[in-house]
Design a protein around this motif. Sequence first.
Motif, PDB file in Angstrom:
ATOM      1  N   ASP A  96      51.078  41.047  43.234  1.00 29.11           N
ATOM      2  CA  ASP A  96      50.678  40.288  44.421  1.00 29.11           C
ATOM      3  C   ASP A  96      50.399  41.213  45.599  1.00 29.11           C
ATOM      4  O   ASP A  96      49.443  41.017  46.364  1.00 29.11           O
ATOM      5  N   LEU A  97      51.239  42.231  45.746  1.00 30.16           N
ATOM      6  CA  LEU A  97      51.063  43.179  46.851  1.00 30.16           C
ATOM      7  C   LEU A  97      49.757  43.951  46.707  1.00 30.16           C
ATOM      8  O   LEU A  97      49.075  44.230  47.696  1.00 30.16           O
ATOM      9  N   LEU A  98      49.392  44.296  45.481  1.00 32.17           N
ATOM     10  CA  LEU A  98      48.144  45.034  45.263  1.00 32.17           C
ATOM     11  C   LEU A  98      46.927  44.160  45.520  1.00 32.17           C
ATOM     12  O   LEU A  98      45.940  44.620  46.107  1.00 32.17           O
ATOM     13  N   TYR A  99      46.979  42.897  45.096  1.00 36.53           N
ATOM     14  CA  TYR A  99      45.863  41.995  45.402  1.00 36.53           C
ATOM     15  C   TYR A  99      45.704  41.850  46.912  1.00 36.53           C
ATOM     16  O   TYR A  99      44.587  41.875  47.441  1.00 36.53           O
ATOM     17  N   ALA A 100      46.810  41.691  47.630  1.00 38.95           N
ATOM     18  CA  ALA A 100      46.737  41.560  49.085  1.00 38.95           C
ATOM     19  C   ALA A 100      46.202  42.835  49.718  1.00 38.95           C
ATOM     20  O   ALA A 100      45.382  42.794  50.652  1.00 38.95           O
ATOM     21  N   THR A 101      46.642  43.976  49.206  1.00 31.67           N
ATOM     22  CA  THR A 101      46.218  45.268  49.753  1.00 31.67           C
ATOM     23  C   THR A 101      44.737  45.518  49.554  1.00 31.67           C
ATOM     24  O   THR A 101      44.032  45.960  50.467  1.00 31.67           O
ATOM     25  N   TYR A 184      42.922  35.781  44.928  1.00 32.17           N
ATOM     26  CA  TYR A 184      44.183  35.731  44.197  1.00 32.17           C
ATOM     27  C   TYR A 184      45.155  34.841  44.956  1.00 32.17           C
ATOM     28  O   TYR A 184      45.393  35.032  46.152  1.00 32.17           O
ATOM     29  N   VAL A 185      45.728  33.865  44.247  1.00 35.47           N
ATOM     30  CA  VAL A 185      46.696  32.955  44.843  1.00 35.47           C
ATOM     31  C   VAL A 185      48.079  33.585  44.751  1.00 35.47           C
ATOM     32  O   VAL A 185      48.570  33.882  43.660  1.00 35.47           O
ATOM     33  N   MET A 186      48.705  33.822  45.882  1.00 34.55           N
ATOM     34  CA  MET A 186      50.016  34.449  45.911  1.00 34.55           C
ATOM     35  C   MET A 186      51.055  33.541  45.263  1.00 34.55           C
ATOM     36  O   MET A 186      51.075  32.325  45.498  1.00 34.55           O
ATOM     37  N   THR A 187      51.918  34.128  44.431  1.00 36.12           N
ATOM     38  CA  THR A 187      52.921  33.359  43.715  1.00 36.12           C
ATOM     39  C   THR A 187      54.136  33.086  44.615  1.00 36.12           C
ATOM     40  O   THR A 187      54.342  33.739  45.635  1.00 36.12           O
ATOM     41  N   HIS A 192      58.779  32.285  50.546  1.00 40.67           N
ATOM     42  CA  HIS A 192      57.696  31.307  50.428  1.00 40.67           C
ATOM     43  C   HIS A 192      57.852  30.647  49.049  1.00 40.67           C
ATOM     44  O   HIS A 192      57.426  31.211  48.039  1.00 40.67           O
ATOM     45  N   THR A 193      58.452  29.489  49.011  1.00 36.96           N
ATOM     46  CA  THR A 193      58.919  28.915  47.745  1.00 36.96           C
ATOM     47  C   THR A 193      57.856  28.141  46.972  1.00 36.96           C
ATOM     48  O   THR A 193      58.128  27.669  45.868  1.00 36.96           O
ATOM     49  N   SER A 194      56.664  28.019  47.527  1.00 38.30           N
ATOM     50  CA  SER A 194      55.586  27.324  46.821  1.00 38.30           C
ATOM     51  C   SER A 194      54.461  28.290  46.495  1.00 38.30           C
ATOM     52  O   SER A 194      54.016  29.061  47.353  1.00 38.30           O
ATOM     53  N   SER A 195      54.008  28.263  45.243  1.00 37.69           N
ATOM     54  CA  SER A 195      52.863  29.081  44.866  1.00 37.69           C
ATOM     55  C   SER A 195      51.647  28.669  45.685  1.00 37.69           C
ATOM     56  O   SER A 195      51.432  27.485  45.944  1.00 37.69           O
ATOM     57  N   TRP A 197      51.173  29.961  48.795  1.00 41.16           N
ATOM     58  CA  TRP A 197      51.522  30.042  50.222  1.00 41.16           C
ATOM     59  C   TRP A 197      50.512  30.875  51.002  1.00 41.16           C
ATOM     60  O   TRP A 197      50.371  30.738  52.218  1.00 41.16           O
ATOM     61  N   ALA A 198      49.789  31.719  50.273  1.00 42.15           N
ATOM     62  CA  ALA A 198      48.676  32.473  50.868  1.00 42.15           C
ATOM     63  C   ALA A 198      47.692  32.817  49.757  1.00 42.15           C
ATOM     64  O   ALA A 198      48.066  32.853  48.572  1.00 42.15           O
TER      65      ALA A 198
END
Length: 314
Positions: A96-101, A184-187, A192-195, A197-198
């Motif tokens: 997730d961090l790499l997709y965001a980056t 990419y949908v953040m898990t 952030h308890t819902s898939s 959330w960003a």
Amino acid sequence: APPEETSPSLQVGSIDSVTAPNYIVIDRLSGEVILEKSSGQKIYPSSTTKIMTAALALQRAKLSDTLTVTTTALSLLSSDSLKIGLQRDETVPLQDLLYATLLSSSCDAANVIADQLGGAGGFSGYVSDMVAMAKSIGCTGTYFVNPSGIFSSAHFSTVADLARMEAFACINPDYRRIVSSDEYVMTATNVHTSSGWATARNGNPISELTSLLQNTNISEITGAKTGTTTQGGYSLACTAVTAGGRELVAVIAGIPYDNGKGSAYRVPDMAAVLAEAAKKADSSTAAALITSGEDLSAALAGAAWKLWCRKTCS
């Protein structure tokens, strides 16, 4: 009345129309320089820095590994840094961090990667290791002080070095997959308890370049990473495949920021550079066709580069 300002026409111009003062195109497999202008001159790479941030992370950890967001990672951000919205003590998978980056150029995600994968050296140790990795693949004009590209006069590179970094990063299929994704949908996390959330959305101009280059020797744009700071201007690194089957890595940099107006030149400049380079590449008798399963380490030039490729491709 003063004349109205006009933006550059979205069509592929000649190489002489390029406004970027620094550019280079290389063959990704051989390292052959196909086209360049002032490619060894110091530039401020801004978010194209994240290419090396991601490449090192993929060497250090598994995509499923979870990293914890610390106060340190969040405190080392400027007020205008792009963020995905990570919170203190949040645990997030590296994937997730790499997709965001790489897609949404999130500086908070890049900082967490550095802070958590720097070993005993922490954040600064990771950045030092980015510099060491760059040197090991032949980069001679690069020094980083952060993993995100936030401006510092001590944080610099060259387009030639950035092309080597991109060529090296592309050896890893996970890097290729991530950087070419649309979104990419953040898990869900402990905070952030819902898939969902960003969503990390690709802010890189792959589709624009693909459309613009339809009638050239470029058959496909396979990935891209932008960079922007007011001090360093606009930059762009991308990979593309020619009609003749050669894979190119292209980097442009130094387009003046000009209160944001410089962004209009980034895609036309890259299109002109790629179109010219593709013509040259496909007319070369040394054209290296991409072969599925090819041993990349045997094709890449330079002893240090081959060493890294053997580690990655074995």
